[in-house]
Design a protein around this motif. Structure first.
Motif, mmCIF file in Angstrom:
data_model
loop_
_atom_site.group_PDB
_atom_site.id
_atom_site.type_symbol
_atom_site.label_atom_id
_atom_site.label_comp_id
_atom_site.label_asym_id
_atom_site.label_seq_id
_atom_site.Cartn_x
_atom_site.Cartn_y
_atom_site.Cartn_z
ATOM 1 N N GLY A 102 0.895 -1.223 -0.062
ATOM 2 C CA GLY A 102 0.015 0.130 0.058
ATOM 3 C C GLY A 102 0.871 1.098 -0.003
ATOM 4 O O GLY A 102 0.520 2.205 -0.622
ATOM 5 N N ILE A 106 0.999 4.539 -2.601
ATOM 6 C CA ILE A 106 0.885 5.772 -2.238
ATOM 7 C C ILE A 106 1.957 6.788 -2.754
ATOM 8 O O ILE A 106 1.964 7.662 -3.286
ATOM 9 N N GLY C 249 -0.350 -8.417 -6.380
ATOM 10 C CA GLY C 249 -0.745 -7.632 -4.979
ATOM 11 C C GLY C 249 -2.220 -7.548 -4.682
ATOM 12 O O GLY C 249 -2.792 -7.291 -3.624
ATOM 13 N N MET C 252 -3.805 -10.473 -3.451
ATOM 14 C CA MET C 252 -3.665 -10.827 -2.080
ATOM 15 C C MET C 252 -4.574 -9.808 -1.536
ATOM 16 O O MET C 252 -4.903 -10.189 -0.274
ATOM 17 N N MET C 253 -4.603 -8.482 -1.718
ATOM 18 C CA MET C 253 -5.429 -7.494 -1.197
ATOM 19 C C MET C 253 -7.032 -7.955 -1.089
ATOM 20 O O MET C 253 -7.443 -8.085 0.110
ATOM 21 N N ILE C 256 -7.351 -10.838 1.478
ATOM 22 C CA ILE C 256 -7.271 -10.253 3.145
ATOM 23 C C ILE C 256 -8.590 -9.275 3.300
ATOM 24 O O ILE C 256 -9.270 -9.522 4.225
ATOM 25 N N MET C 260 -9.473 -14.057 4.707
ATOM 26 C CA MET C 260 -8.466 -15.215 3.943
ATOM 27 C C MET C 260 -9.099 -16.370 4.963
ATOM 28 O O MET C 260 -9.262 -16.288 6.093
ATOM 29 N N GLY C 292 -4.033 2.943 -2.404
ATOM 30 C CA GLY C 292 -2.959 2.750 -1.154
ATOM 31 C C GLY C 292 -3.394 2.865 0.126
ATOM 32 O O GLY C 292 -3.031 2.164 1.122
ATOM 33 N N ILE C 293 -4.060 3.967 0.437
ATOM 34 C CA ILE C 293 -4.492 4.522 1.691
ATOM 35 C C ILE C 293 -5.503 3.207 2.344
ATOM 36 O O ILE C 293 -5.383 3.013 3.157
ATOM 37 N N VAL C 295 -5.695 0.059 1.296
ATOM 38 C CA VAL C 295 -4.917 -1.147 1.557
ATOM 39 C C VAL C 295 -4.488 -0.954 2.888
ATOM 40 O O VAL C 295 -4.501 -2.001 3.833
ATOM 41 N N ILE C 296 -4.064 0.166 3.326
ATOM 42 C CA ILE C 296 -3.111 0.206 4.522
ATOM 43 C C ILE C 296 -4.058 0.321 5.754
ATOM 44 O O ILE C 296 -3.892 -0.438 6.675
ATOM 45 N N VAL C 299 -5.345 -3.308 6.467
ATOM 46 C CA VAL C 299 -4.251 -3.952 7.067
ATOM 47 C C VAL C 299 -4.083 -3.463 8.746
ATOM 48 O O VAL C 299 -4.232 -4.474 9.481
ATOM 49 N N PRO C 303 -8.200 -6.636 9.952
ATOM 50 C CA PRO C 303 -6.987 -7.606 9.469
ATOM 51 C C PRO C 303 -7.839 -8.966 9.174
ATOM 52 O O PRO C 303 -7.509 -9.683 8.406
ATOM 53 N N ARG C 304 -9.042 -9.186 9.674
ATOM 54 C CA ARG C 304 -9.682 -10.345 9.302
ATOM 55 C C ARG C 304 -10.781 -10.095 8.098
ATOM 56 O O ARG C 304 -11.433 -10.782 7.739
ATOM 57 N N PRO C 322 -4.105 -6.045 16.752
ATOM 58 C CA PRO C 322 -4.089 -6.889 15.915
ATOM 59 C C PRO C 322 -3.214 -8.285 15.921
ATOM 60 O O PRO C 322 -3.633 -9.301 15.564
ATOM 61 N N ALA C 323 -1.959 -8.141 16.707
ATOM 62 C CA ALA C 323 -1.135 -9.305 16.842
ATOM 63 C C ALA C 323 -1.931 -10.380 17.578
ATOM 64 O O ALA C 323 -2.026 -11.482 17.102
ATOM 65 N N GLU C 326 -4.506 -12.131 15.680
ATOM 66 C CA GLU C 326 -4.084 -13.011 14.608
ATOM 67 C C GLU C 326 -3.732 -14.470 15.250
ATOM 68 O O GLU C 326 -3.642 -15.590 14.593
#
Lengths: 290, 252, 330
Positions: A102, A106, C249, C252-253, C256, C260, C292-293, C295-296, C299, C303-304, C322-323, C326
């Motif tokens: 990501g 950007i 990419g 994958m996005m 997620i 997944m 991009g924003i 996607v971030i 994440v 996350p789920r 988030p950890a 996971e």
């Protein structure tokens, strides 16, 4: 191939290898020490090139532009580490890959917004614009030799820093055992921020010093990133020594590939990777997988 | 004495200059409980890792029945009939107890490269899995997610999974690790039951348990075998006492 | 292990009914968009098999998506007409072969190495096509003549008709989903889920995990190739970009974003992301920036994915990191 041509290609390989090493070493350090895959690493290289072009427009001097530009890239690296990367430390590689992907989106778009989609060039400084004679009728650009020398000095400097200084020792300790270092009262977050910024600066510097040769264009970050990945994978993740050898191997494969098999030049790099992985799946100096 | 079920011949493992295990020549008789004890760092877990195939040996050979299993991969060794439980609980935390044992039981089918039948209809696998669950005492916890169980129950599951693979020889790495007295007694009783029909090789620090169920004991120090013998022999051995007490003096 | 609740099953059936009845209400543009999204859904499911169920994070999955399209283009290059009955199997076979080769190399590695190596192999294929003038270079190929289902003079389905192709794609997507479900409930599926949960333990139980990973990789690659074939048939174009890492990419996005390891989640992810992309291109000059924003943001905060939204809201309310989430993930 004549001796002179061979020599020129060899010198080109080494020079390209050195530049690759600067970028790849940052990537492998960041992964080896911080456990982070940073796909956006190529963006630092790209920003380095663009920043130096942009500053050159004002300063008319490559040296000054680089001196001003490197701190800028370091600040960019620092900001990205604090804002985004720091949240990835405990997380799965998949999320690191996605988040930094990501970031690429950007940063690439930011580059287009700031500087447009054209190709730009940066002239070689007059002092270094000459050529060294190799044989009676072949010469070699001084600037390329200069790049190799500078990179060699940087590599030596990095080695000294990591192996011989307290900061280096702290970094190596943090790589092995993060909690322990924190328990000793050292702020591991700052250490990581510094490592990341240094890695970014290295990549940015590579982009800057290489700009007169490679030109400045959109997508240059993506290109160098993939090749750097190949270098890191070949050398073994986390190994600077591996990054160096890997970079040289790829420099050779790419340069000679373009000369010997021009239609399949790009594939030469990946073929090299495949062969090495066949022999050692963890890279030349990586940790063996059981 | 009948044919030993497992024989090691000058087995060794080194990591660079570090000799973790050296010159280990042992014979394990079928149907017996053979305990391996020794101070920390003696090489016990490394030895088990060599026997189970998790580590390739640097020197020596291992023979299981009439197979030379030196350097075999863990999956092949498991298929030959050697089961392994781990010191650090190594289960599938997100699966239920039944699913944990199921996968273990499924491994005994000739192949799992089957794509078109419904796995849960395989009655032979189901029978094996349920039997293993009940033997290790988790029959009531069939559908509980493993991660939600107590530590002791997870250790039981660890053993249950191993049993579902219907091994002849059981390699148990500290099965009682971290357990309270009550839990430990349950597991010791389970091991006693298993000893009737299987061969056990077990690493343990809990000396009471070891003396209670072992038929033979091997003492390891610094990667080498110090002594092997019956419980009485080891208990009364001056050398063994020195090895343990000597170490305590150094620590103090 | 893989299991869907009654609620989920009903929701899926409803979604299929919606998709089946949609075409009269969509114009040509949106009809084509939804067709493309369904194709991406198949692609996403194939990647979920790898990431969500086998634990193999491939960053080069688009290689198989694009390769299949190129095989179609190559076969049809100097041919006036051909029969789908052999062209499709041929393209799938070629893609399967490539996935065996790439998979064999890649599966020898684990973790981060696997991610990087799959990326590098995809790049290799990308450059091969990008620099190959005979195959159109960076412009790619236009597929003038496409294979048909005709036997003699009887043509059961006219694939050139957008409506027909929409339904063919819908049926393909449903069959792919059902096929993968079947696979996951089979003995093979049990093993790969074990590999994802704890590969070490799965091996210690007696499974030759390398083989299972490779087979999973090949199945996923071939299914991605099927999606790529549909894409090339639909748009009549194949270009190196289809093999590029941005395509990987994005895939994958979607996995997620959708969630997944749920199988149906990634399809929703494909729809959400595809629609977002389409909308952003209309609304701003810098769609990539906002992508991009987005996607971030996903994440960091989701996350789920969509499928895990109820659980994630619960997490936010209890303020876990988030950890920690996971660790609980199936």
């Amino acid at each position: 191939m004549s001796l002179a041509t061979f020599l020129i290609q060899l010198l080109n390989s080494v020079q390209y290898g050195f530049l690759l090493f600067l970028v790849a070493s940052g990537l492998t350090l960041i992964f080896g020490i911080m456990g982070i895959i940073n796909l956006a690493h190529g963006a630092f290289y790209m920003f380095g090139a663009y920043v130096v072009w942009w500053l050159f427009g004002y300063t008319e001097s490559l040296t000054v532009s680089i001196l001003l530009g490197v701190p800028l890239i370091m600040v960019l690296g620092f900001a990205i580490e604090r804002l985004a990367i720091a949240r990835l430390y405990q997380r799965d590689h998949l999320y690191q890959v996605l988040l930094t992907y990501g970031l690429i989106l950007i940063l690439n778009e930011c580059q287009k917004i700031f500087w447009g989609s054209d190709f730009y060039s940066v002239p070689v400084p007059e002092l270094l614009a000459g050529s060294i004679p190799l044989t009676e009728n072949q010469v070699y650009p001084v600037y390329r030799v200069f790049i190799s020398i500078v990179c060699m000095l940087l590599a030596a400097g990095m080695y000294l820093l990591i192996q011989k200084t307290r900061l280096g020792m702290t970094i190596r300790a943090g790589a092995s055992n993060r909690e322990m270092v924190q328990a000793l009262g050292i702020n591991i977050n700052w250490v990581f921020a510094i490592v990341f910024s240094l890695g970014a600066a290295l990549a940015g510097f590579a982009g800057m010093i290489g700009a007169p040769i490679s030109s400045v264009y959109p997508g240059m970050g993506d290109q160098i990133l993939i090749i750097s990945f190949v270098v890191v994978v070949i050398g073994g993740i986390g190994s600077i020594k591996g990054a160096f050898i890997g970079a040289m191997l790829i420099g050779l494969a790419d340069t000679f590939g373009k000369v010997l098999v021009p239609d399949f030049a790009s594939m030469a790099v990946y073929a090299t990777m495949a062969v090495i992985l066949l022999w050692r799946p963890q890279g030349l100096f990586g940790q063996p997988v059981h | 004495m009948s044919e030993p079920i497992l024989v090691t011949d000058r087995l060794g493992k080194h990591f660079g200059a570090l000799r973790a295990v050296f010159g280990v020549s042992l014979e394990f008789a079928p149907g017996q409980v053979h305990a391996i004890i020794g101070p920390n760092g003696a090489g016990k877990t490394t030895l088990i890792n060599l026997l189970s195939g998790n580590l390739p040996p640097s020197d020596g050979r291992i023979q299981f029945r009439d197979h030379d299993i030196t350097g075999m991969t863990p999956d092949k060794i498991s298929q030959l009939g050697i089961g392994r439980s781990f010191q650090k609980t190594n289960i599938f935390p997100q699966f239920s107890c039944f699913e944990n044992c199921w996968l273990a039981a499924q491994s005994r089918r000739g192949t799992s490269m089957q794509f078109f039948r419904k796995a849960r209809r395989l009655t032979d696998v189901e029978t094996r899995a349920v039997k293993a669950l009940e033997t290790c005492g988790l029959g009531e916890r069939r559908d509980t997610v493993a991660a939600e169980m107590s530590y002791g129950e997870q250790r039981q599951l660890e053993i249950g999974m191993m049993l579902a693979t219907e091994p002849e020889l059981l390699l148990l790495d500290e099965p009682l690790a971290g357990m309270g007295t009550e839990e430990a007694e349950q597991v010791i009783e389970l091991l006693r039951q298993l000893a009737k029909k299987h061969t056990l090789i077990l690493i343990e620090h809990d000396m009471d348990a070891v003396f209670a169920i072992a038929d033979r004991i091997t003492v390891m120090v610094n990667g080498e075998v110090l002594e092997t013998g019956t419980v009485e022999q080891i208990r009364n051995s001056a050398e063994v006492q020195h090895a343990y007490l000597g170490d305590e003096e150094e620590d103090a | 292990m893989f299991r869907t609740s009654l609620y989920t099953n009903l929701a899926l059936v409803a979604a299929i009914i919606v998709l089946a009845t949609l075409p009269p209400f969509l114009g040509i543009y949106y009809g084509n968009l939804v067709t493309r999204l369904m194709i991406l859904g198949i692609f996403a499911m194939s990647l979920d098999l790898l990431i969500g169920f086998t634990g193999l994070v491939s960053f080069g999955h688009a290689a198989f998506f694009g390769l299949s399209g190129y095989l179609l283009g190559i076969i049809m290059m100097d041919t006036e007409s051909a029969s789908l009955y052999w062209v499709l199997p041929a393209c799938l076979a070629g893609t399967a072969l490539a996935s065996v080769v790439i998979g064999w190399f890649s599966v020898r590695t684990t973790g981060i190495y696997f991610i990087m190596i799959t990326l590098a192999f995809a790049q290799m294929l990308f450059f091969f096509f990008n620099e190959n003038v005979a195959l159109g270079g960076s412009d790619g190929l236009f597929i003038f003549n496409k294979p048909t289902l005709a036997i003699g003079s009887w043509n059961p389905l006219d694939l050139e008709d957008h409506h027909t192709f929409y339904y063919v794609t819908l049926v393909s997507m449903v069959l792919s989903y059902l096929g993968l479900r079947q696979l996951l409930n089979a003995p093979f599926g049990q093993v790969i889920q074990g590999i994802r949960a704890n590969e070490n333990r799965t091996r210690a139980l007696g499974f030759a995990t390398q083989r299972y990973k490779l087979v999973s990789f090949v199945i996923a690659g071939t299914l991605a190739g099927f999606a790529g074939f549909l894409e090339a048939m639909h748009t009549s174009i194949i270009s190196p970009a289809h093999l590029g890492w941005h395509e990987s990419g994005t895939a994958m996005m979607t996995v997620i974003l959708g969630g997944m390891g749920t199988l149906h989640g990634p399809v929703f992810g494909a729809f959400a992301l595809g629609y977002l992309h389409d909308w952003l291109q209309d609304v701003t000059k810098y769609p990539t920036l906002y992508m991009g924003i987005f996607v971030i943001a996903v994440v960091l905060f989701l996350p789920r994915g969509i499928a895990g939204l109820p659980a994630d809201i619960g997490r936010l309310l209890r303020r876990k990191s988030p950890a920690e989430t996971e660790e609980e993930e199936p």
